[in-house]
Design an enzyme around this catalytic site. Sequence first.
Site, PDB file in Angstrom:
ATOM      1  CG  MET A   1      -2.363 -38.939 -92.868  1.00 62.04           C
ATOM      2  SD  MET A   1      -4.165 -38.736 -92.843  1.00 62.04           S
ATOM      3  CE  MET A   1      -4.496 -38.929 -91.088  1.00 62.04           C
TER       4      MET A   1
ATOM      5  CG  MET B   1      -4.049 -47.104 -85.731  1.00 62.15           C
ATOM      6  SD  MET B   1      -3.720 -45.383 -85.348  1.00 62.15           S
ATOM      7  CE  MET B   1      -5.085 -44.565 -86.185  1.00 62.15           C
TER       8      MET B   1
ATOM      9  CB  SER C   1      -4.632 -35.853 -83.384  1.00 60.80           C
ATOM     10  OG  SER C   1      -4.875 -35.672 -84.783  1.00 60.80           O
TER      11      SER C   1
ATOM     12  CG  MET D   1      -1.034 -42.989 -90.710  1.00 63.10           C
ATOM     13  SD  MET D   1      -2.482 -42.097 -90.179  1.00 63.10           S
ATOM     14  CE  MET D   1      -1.709 -40.609 -89.509  1.00 63.10           C
TER      15      MET D   1
ATOM     16  CG  ASP E   1      -4.001 -42.034 -83.190  1.00 62.84           C
ATOM     17  OD1 ASP E   1      -3.176 -42.011 -84.125  1.00 62.84           O
ATOM     18  OD2 ASP E   1      -4.826 -41.125 -82.989  1.00 62.84           O
TER      19      ASP E   1
ATOM     20  CG  ASP F   1      -2.533 -37.825 -87.130  1.00 60.06           C
ATOM     21  OD1 ASP F   1      -3.327 -37.182 -86.426  1.00 60.06           O
ATOM     22  OD2 ASP F   1      -2.079 -38.937 -86.794  1.00 60.06           O
TER      23      ASP F   1
ATOM     24  CG  HIS G   1      -0.487 -37.876 -82.681  1.00 59.28           C
ATOM     25  ND1 HIS G   1       0.102 -39.091 -82.372  1.00 59.28           N
ATOM     26  CD2 HIS G   1      -1.313 -38.112 -83.732  1.00 59.28           C
ATOM     27  CE1 HIS G   1      -0.351 -40.014 -83.222  1.00 59.28           C
ATOM     28  NE2 HIS G   1      -1.212 -39.451 -84.053  1.00 59.28           N
TER      29      HIS G   1
ATOM     30  CG  HIS H   1       0.258 -41.698 -86.661  1.00 64.45           C
ATOM     31  ND1 HIS H   1      -1.100 -41.755 -86.419  1.00 64.45           N
ATOM     32  CD2 HIS H   1       0.597 -42.896 -87.188  1.00 64.45           C
ATOM     33  CE1 HIS H   1      -1.558 -42.944 -86.800  1.00 64.45           C
ATOM     34  NE2 HIS H   1      -0.552 -43.655 -87.265  1.00 64.45           N
TER      35      HIS H   1
END
Length: 218
Positions: A36, A136, A7, A67, A174, A34, A32, A65
């Site tokens: 957001m 998660m 991440s 979000m 994760d 993230d 990975h 990922h």
Amino acid sequence: MIRIVASMLTADLADLGGEVRRLEAAGIDGIHWDVMDGIAVPSLTFGPAVIASARPHATVPFEAHLMIRDPDDLIERVAAAGCTTALVHPDMLSHPWRTCERIREAGMRVGVTLSPGIPLEDARWLLPLTDVLMIMTVEPGFGGQAYLTAMEAKVAEARRLLDGFEGEWELEIDGGVGPGTIAGAHGAGARTFVVGSALWRAGSFGEALEACRAACAD
Ligand code: DX5
Ligand code: ZN
């Protein structure tokens, strides 16, 4: 055989090219990202342009990922940025089946992701479109949180659910994963692990990866 993906939330965001190069040299299996939006989760991070800037610096797979509330308009750009998997949260989507179809249409693998309070049942009817089921082990929104051991029962239940069906799914976890926590999740049936702050906390990326792999081998 396990896969460990990094991440980038804890990475040096001013040197992402160097960070992914060093991670690949240390033996990471993937990166990975993230992504957001500050709405679906409290933080605002990076998007496709930042992912694309790092793409030429590594050959390992990139996964996004997402979000994000209803990320449909971003999917093509995430694929164009060089991601081969997009992970989404059904509880953040107005039309989960359609969003998963769009990820497939963009040529990426579909990851269905469940936050701690979201039941496995929410993934059940998306399985025909799912390549990766991600559980998660922290509440999404921040790196560096404590691993939720309580989620290991959910990982084990997810393993049983997936083993009950024809087909191959990657079971990923994760959040809060590192040398001290990975063994429990591995024992529960996870085989792909997102590791963030534990990589940057260790003396070196290689040291953290070696410790995580050794903990799974025991
Ligand atoms: C949290 C993110 C995770 C997290 C992992 O919302 O989805 O990927 O950043 O980082 P660590 O390993 O530090 O929990
Ligand atoms: Zn993540």
